[in-house]
Scaffold this motif. Structure first.
Motif, PDB file in Angstrom:
ATOM      1  N   LYS A   1       0.182   8.500   0.356  1.00  0.00           N
ATOM      2  CA  LYS A   1      -1.255   8.453   0.653  1.00  0.00           C
ATOM      3  C   LYS A   1      -1.805   9.854   0.921  1.00  0.00           C
ATOM      4  CE  LYS A   1      -4.948   5.848   1.681  1.00  0.00           C
ATOM      5  NZ  LYS A   1      -5.977   6.854   1.937  1.00  0.00           N
ATOM      6  N   VAL A   2      -1.076  10.631   1.698  1.00  0.00           N
ATOM      7  CA  VAL A   2      -1.523  11.997   1.992  1.00  0.00           C
ATOM      8  C   VAL A   2      -1.602  12.806   0.697  1.00  0.00           C
ATOM      9  CG1 VAL A   2      -0.870  14.182   3.109  1.00  0.00           C
ATOM     10  CG2 VAL A   2      -0.732  12.033   4.397  1.00  0.00           C
ATOM     11  N   SER A   3      -0.600  12.626  -0.191  1.00  0.00           N
ATOM     12  CA  SER A   3      -0.593  13.396  -1.438  1.00  0.00           C
ATOM     13  C   SER A   3      -1.776  12.993  -2.330  1.00  0.00           C
ATOM     14  CB  SER A   3       0.731  13.205  -2.187  1.00  0.00           C
ATOM     15  OG  SER A   3       0.826  11.911  -2.741  1.00  0.00           O
TER      16      SER A   3
ATOM     17  N   GLN B   1      -4.997  14.483  -0.466  1.00  0.00           N
ATOM     18  CA  GLN B   1      -5.067  15.946  -0.494  1.00  0.00           C
ATOM     19  C   GLN B   1      -5.004  16.483  -1.920  1.00  0.00           C
ATOM     20  OE1 GLN B   1      -5.344  17.728   2.487  1.00  0.00           O
ATOM     21  NE2 GLN B   1      -5.488  15.735   3.477  1.00  0.00           N
ATOM     22  N   GLY B   2      -4.830  15.602  -2.885  1.00  0.00           N
ATOM     23  CA  GLY B   2      -4.903  16.012  -4.277  1.00  0.00           C
ATOM     24  C   GLY B   2      -3.655  16.657  -4.845  1.00  0.00           C
ATOM     25  N   PHE B   3      -2.455  16.309  -4.322  1.00  0.00           N
ATOM     26  CA  PHE B   3      -1.258  16.834  -4.993  1.00  0.00           C
ATOM     27  C   PHE B   3      -0.323  15.724  -5.475  1.00  0.00           C
ATOM     28  CE2 PHE B   3       1.883  16.564  -1.487  1.00  0.00           C
ATOM     29  CZ  PHE B   3       1.079  16.551  -0.354  1.00  0.00           C
ATOM     30  N   ALA B   4      -0.845  14.485  -5.523  1.00  0.00           N
ATOM     31  CA  ALA B   4      -0.018  13.373  -6.009  1.00  0.00           C
ATOM     32  C   ALA B   4       0.400  13.604  -7.461  1.00  0.00           C
ATOM     33  CB  ALA B   4      -0.780  12.057  -5.873  1.00  0.00           C
TER      34      ALA B   4
ATOM     35  N   THR C   1       0.852  -1.192   0.000  1.00  0.00           N
ATOM     36  CA  THR C   1       0.000   0.000   0.000  1.00  0.00           C
ATOM     37  C   THR C   1       0.886   1.241   0.000  1.00  0.00           C
ATOM     38  OG1 THR C   1      -0.107  -0.315   2.391  1.00  0.00           O
ATOM     39  CG2 THR C   1      -2.036  -0.983   1.130  1.00  0.00           C
ATOM     40  N   PRO C   2       0.325   2.401  -0.476  1.00  0.00           N
ATOM     41  CA  PRO C   2       1.148   3.623  -0.523  1.00  0.00           C
ATOM     42  C   PRO C   2       1.657   4.016   0.859  1.00  0.00           C
ATOM     43  CG  PRO C   2      -1.179   4.121  -0.864  1.00  0.00           C
ATOM     44  CD  PRO C   2      -1.030   2.639  -0.965  1.00  0.00           C
ATOM     45  N   ASP C   3       2.857   4.601   0.918  1.00  0.00           N
ATOM     46  CA  ASP C   3       3.397   5.017   2.224  1.00  0.00           C
ATOM     47  C   ASP C   3       2.738   6.330   2.671  1.00  0.00           C
ATOM     48  OD1 ASP C   3       4.675   7.175   1.085  1.00  0.00           O
ATOM     49  OD2 ASP C   3       6.677   6.607   1.749  1.00  0.00           O
ATOM     50  N   GLY C   4       3.060   6.759   3.881  1.00  0.00           N
ATOM     51  CA  GLY C   4       2.380   7.895   4.496  1.00  0.00           C
ATOM     52  C   GLY C   4       2.276   9.120   3.601  1.00  0.00           C
ATOM     53  N   LEU C   5       3.412   9.570   3.068  1.00  0.00           N
ATOM     54  CA  LEU C   5       3.408  10.783   2.244  1.00  0.00           C
ATOM     55  C   LEU C   5       2.639  10.569   0.941  1.00  0.00           C
ATOM     56  CD1 LEU C   5       4.330  13.655   1.562  1.00  0.00           C
ATOM     57  CD2 LEU C   5       6.464  12.692   0.705  1.00  0.00           C
TER      58      LEU C   5
ATOM     59  N   GLU D   1       3.814  15.149  -8.893  1.00  0.00           N
ATOM     60  CA  GLU D   1       5.061  14.385  -9.033  1.00  0.00           C
ATOM     61  C   GLU D   1       5.478  14.369 -10.493  1.00  0.00           C
ATOM     62  OE1 GLU D   1       5.040  10.474  -7.292  1.00  0.00           O
ATOM     63  OE2 GLU D   1       6.821   9.844  -8.417  1.00  0.00           O
TER      64      GLU D   1
END
Lengths: 109, 235
Positions: free
Chosen positions: A38-40, A43-46, A32-36, A49
């Protein structure tokens, strides 16, 4: 005082454990995605990247490209452990060498 | 928490790169006082162990995972300045060889997961050591708690960097809550792994754990008065 294992024995122990963790146990790590990450996503800034400059590295994404996920990940992990060990030991040697060259109180080899 | 390319703007990435370079430069000078014949052979191995453990993502709540950052464990095992060098090697290899963590974000990742977790981990560890009983049994506990604290602090530093140079307009309150919340959980894993690893080395060779040296020194001094022997732990 009980007899204690030598530094050499402890070093081999740490190396074997590291190789097993990176080469074998890593296959069972959570995907599964790591903390950052998942947060990105949440919160809609993934999507900010950008492409990775070394995405074409033969070991990119901890995948040695052998087709088999267990072998590819394990080989990448083993190579990584050995490269990090070599660089880490090299930096340590360098620091100690320059230390003995500049430190007048250090014993001459 | 490897930051990829693109999350932070160029000026912020350059700034963290400079901070990382200065930190490594200082560490290269200071680490020579930490590395003696006993600890030097272990420094490269601690780097290898941190790299291996960072591959082991463990699940935390809600479809999220986390992995060790390693600053606290490296600082306690081989000293804080050597810890900076050790973690920097790990992040450099990850970015260059494994495309894990951006190239332009390498300075950011060294600042967040290297400098920050080493500094916070070491300071909390030393602070706890000052108030806890001077026995070997407390060393892994202090290391574990220090490691736990270091992770949410690193996530706060990320939020700070994002506030300055984030490339998207994200409400800072929400970002702070989300980042600190998940990294408190990841910190628990960091604490447990650090406790176990430091405890393992300590059990076989306490003198190879740099953070245990003050305890070992205190114990040697305590042996002399007959009454004080009861306060020392058996080897």
């Amino acid at each position: 005082m009980t007899r204690r294992p030598s530094t050499r024995a402890v070093a081999w122990g740490v190396l074997v454990v590291s190789l097993l963790l990176a080469g074998v146990v890593s296959f069972y790590a959570a995907s599964t995605p790591d903390g950052l990450t998942k947060v990105s996503e949440d919160q809609g800034f993934a999507d900010t990247e950008t492409d990775h400059a070394t995405a074409d590295s033969p070991l990119a994404g901890y995948d040695a490209g052998l087709g088999n996920e267990r072998l590819s990940g394990g080989l990448a992990g083993v190579v990584g452990v050995l490269v990090v060990l070599a660089l880490g030991s090299g930096v340590t040697l360098l620091v100690r060498r320059t230390a003995s060259e500049t430190d007048d109180t250090a014993p001459r080899a | 928490m490897h930051v990829p390319d693109g999350f932070l703007d160029a000026p912020t990435s350059v700034a963290t790169g400079v901070v990382a370079a200065v930190g490594i430069g200082v560490a290269l000078r200071k680490a020579r006082h930490e590395l003696d014949d006993r600890t030097a052979p272990l420094a490269g191995l601690v780097a290898a162990f941190v790299f291996a453990t960072q591959m082991l993502n463990f699940p935390v709540a809600g479809g999220t995972s986390g992995h060790l950052m390693g600053g606290a464990i490296a600082a306690v095992l081989v000293g804080p300045w050597t810890g900076v060098l050790v973690t920097s090697v790990v992040f450099a290899v990850q970015a260059l060889l494994f495309a894990d963590g951006g190239i332009t974000a390498l300075g950011t990742n060294i600042v967040l997961m290297g400098l920050t977790t080493v500094a916070v981990g070491w300071l909390v560890f030393r602070g706890l050591q000052a108030v806890l009983p001077k026995t070997l049994g407390w060393v892994p506990v202090a290391a574990g708690v220090a490691a736990f604290v270091s992770v949410p602090v690193a996530s706060l530093v990320f939020v700070g960097l994002y506030a300055v140079g984030g490339t998207a307009d994200i409400p800072l309150g929400t970002l702070t809550g989300a980042m600190v919340g998940v990294h408190l959980l990841i910190g628990l894993g960091e604490g447990v792994i650090t406790f176990l690893a430091v405890g393992s080395i300590l059990a076989v060779r306490p003198d190879l754990v740099r953070g245990a040296w003050p305890v070992l020194a205190a114990r040697t001094l305590e042996v002399r008065p007959a009454k004080a022997t009861a306060t020392g732990t058996p080897a």
